[in-house]
Design an enzyme around this catalytic site. Structure first.
Site, short mmCIF file in Angstrom:
data_model
loop_
_atom_site.label_atom_id
_atom_site.label_comp_id
_atom_site.label_asym_id
_atom_site.label_seq_id
_atom_site.Cartn_x
_atom_site.Cartn_y
_atom_site.Cartn_z
N SER A 31 -4.16 6.06 2.05
CA SER A 31 -2.94 5.29 1.24
C SER A 31 -2.98 5.69 0.12
CB SER A 31 -3.79 3.68 1.02
OG SER A 31 -3.50 3.60 -0.21
N TYR A 69 -12.79 0.92 -2.00
CA TYR A 69 -11.52 1.45 -1.33
C TYR A 69 -11.57 2.60 -1.71
CZ TYR A 69 -6.90 0.55 1.41
OH TYR A 69 -6.05 0.91 2.07
N1 LIG Z 1 -1.28 -2.81 3.77
C1 LIG Z 1 -1.47 -2.12 2.86
O1 LIG Z 1 -1.42 -2.38 1.83
C2 LIG Z 1 -1.85 -0.65 2.88
C3 LIG Z 1 -1.49 0.54 2.04
C4 LIG Z 1 -1.35 1.29 2.13
C5 LIG Z 1 -2.54 2.29 3.41
N2 LIG Z 1 -2.59 0.97 4.51
C6 LIG Z 1 -3.76 0.97 5.67
O2 LIG Z 1 -2.88 0.86 6.30
C7 LIG Z 1 -3.97 0.93 7.15
C8 LIG Z 1 -3.26 -0.19 8.78
O3 LIG Z 1 -3.72 -1.42 7.71
P1 LIG Z 1 -2.90 -3.05 7.44
O4 LIG Z 1 -2.07 -3.05 6.06
O5 LIG Z 1 -2.04 -3.13 9.34
O6 LIG Z 1 -3.95 -3.55 7.17
P2 LIG Z 1 -4.37 -4.83 8.18
O7 LIG Z 1 -5.44 -5.72 7.94
O8 LIG Z 1 -3.07 -6.06 8.85
O9 LIG Z 1 -4.98 -4.36 10.39
C9 LIG Z 1 -6.39 -2.99 10.03
C10 LIG Z 1 -6.99 -4.08 11.08
O10 LIG Z 1 -8.61 -3.09 11.10
C11 LIG Z 1 -9.13 -4.21 11.55
N3 LIG Z 1 -10.24 -3.93 11.49
C12 LIG Z 1 -11.43 -3.86 10.45
N4 LIG Z 1 -12.56 -3.48 10.54
C13 LIG Z 1 -13.07 -3.39 12.06
C14 LIG Z 1 -13.83 -2.45 12.45
N5 LIG Z 1 -14.32 -2.36 12.37
N6 LIG Z 1 -13.31 -1.88 14.02
C15 LIG Z 1 -12.36 -2.03 14.21
N7 LIG Z 1 -11.02 -2.76 13.97
C16 LIG Z 1 -11.20 -2.70 12.45
C17 LIG Z 1 -8.60 -5.47 11.40
O11 LIG Z 1 -9.71 -6.93 12.57
C18 LIG Z 1 -7.45 -5.81 11.32
O12 LIG Z 1 -6.90 -6.36 12.42
C19 LIG Z 1 -5.39 0.48 7.10
O13 LIG Z 1 -6.07 1.60 7.32
C20 LIG Z 1 -5.00 0.14 5.86
O14 LIG Z 1 -5.86 1.01 4.81
C21 LIG Z 1 -2.61 -0.11 4.39
#
Ligand SMILES: NC(=O)c1ccc[n+]([C@@H]2O[C@H](COP(=O)([O-])OP(=O)(O)OC[C@H]3O[C@@H](n4cnc5c(N)ncnc54)[C@H](O)[C@@H]3O)[C@@H](O)[C@H]2O)c1
Length: 254
Positions: free
Chosen positions: A137, A150
């Site tokens: 991120s 985080y």
């Molecule tokens: N959305 C944002 O603003 C953003 C920004 C920067 C980085 N990211 C990163 O991008 C990636 C995807 O994020 P997203 O936005 O699609 O999030 P999201 O919350 O939509 O999806 C994350 C998924 O991870 C699953 N998860 C959580 N704990 C788990 C575990 N212990 N085992 C297996 N699965 C598990 C959740 O059930 C969920 O389905 C993440 O690594 C997030 O940190 C997101």
């Protein structure tokens, strides 16, 4: 982009960018193994994927990860791409979060990435091909109030992925460390402590992140900053770190 006859493992495939990546890669011909703790989310993802294996998996459980990877490779074939997207993002000032939650964030976001990488990367290196895509991120470069736990987990993902890349470059596997700004996915709903900094950062579309990942992989670029905001914030932190803290204090009123 053709993924005909390729096998892809995506963690966090039950929501957000993991789900979208599953749907896109499946449409491009891949067989997708989607792993998540959210089984209902996986079912929903699978409805829009032609060849989809739902894998109920907690990425913090190293043994379960090893078993799942062995099953996937036995049944579907060697894994060609891994996307480590599973994560949680409960926000809060550090002293308002208990140690258990802070450690849990690290266990999932960093520990899960480690578990899945260790179970899959050696096989890709032995075959001399594959893609390892780890979701960090911009929070893995720029710390700010309410995101401390985080931040720590994503700084760890950045360091882990960067070192892995340098230790294994030129061995046929492509690496990407994905560093987006806020993205419009359900993850943002976990920012329940209401960090004001998010109000000045309208989320970008998940499609933009996934498109940039493909471009960077093709160009051999490790760090994926998908938009101007993430590139600018990264540069500010690097060259004038006081300015990013000034912004954090101003936004949160602390
Ligand atoms: N959305 C944002 O603003 C953003 C920004 C920067 C980085 N990211 C990163 O991008 C990636 C995807 O994020 P997203 O936005 O699609 O999030 P999201 O919350 O939509 O999806 C994350 C998924 O991870 C699953 N998860 C959580 N704990 C788990 C575990 N212990 N085992 C297996 N699965 C598990 C959740 O059930 C969920 O389905 C993440 O690594 C997030 O940190 C997101």
């Amino acid at each position: 982009m053709s993924f005909q006859a390729k096998v892809v493992l995506i963690t966090g495939a039950g929501s957000g960018m993991g789900r979208l990546a599953a749907q896109r890669l499946s449409a491009a011909g891949a067989t997708v193994a989607g792993a998540d703790v959210n089984e209902e989310g996986l079912r929903e993802t699978g409805r829009e994927c032609e060849r989809f294996r739902a894998v109920a998996l907690d990425v913090t459980d190293a043994r379960a990860v090893e078993t799942a990877v062995a099953d996937i490779e036995n049944d579907l074939g060697p894994i060609d791409r891994v996307m480590n997207a599973a994560a949680i993002m409960p926000t809060g000032l550090i002293l308002d979060q208990d140690a258990g939650l802070i450690n849990r964030i690290m266990d999932i976001n960093y520990g899960g990435t480690v578990n899945v990488t260790m179970a899959t990367l050696p096989g890709m290196l032995a075959r001399g091909k594959g893609d390892l895509v780890n979701f960090a991120s911009i929070a893995g470069w720029v710390p700010s109030m309410h995101f401390g736990a985080y931040n720590a987990s994503k700084f760890a993902v950045v360091a882990f992925t960067e070192v892995l890349y340098h230790e294994n470059r030129n061995r046929g596997v492509r690496f990407a460390c994905v560093c987006p700004p806020p993205v419009a996915t359900p993850l943002l709903d976990q920012a329940k402590s209401n960090p004001k900094i998010l109000e000045g950062l309208p989320p970008i579309a998940p499609e933009q992140v996934l498109d940039t990942i493909e471009r960077n992989l093709d160009a051999g670029k490790l760090m994926v900053f998908p938009d101007r905001t993430s590139r600018l914030t990264y540069s500010l932190r690097r060259f004038v770190p006081g300015l990013t803290w000034w912004g954090s204090h101003k936004a949160e009123g602390i």
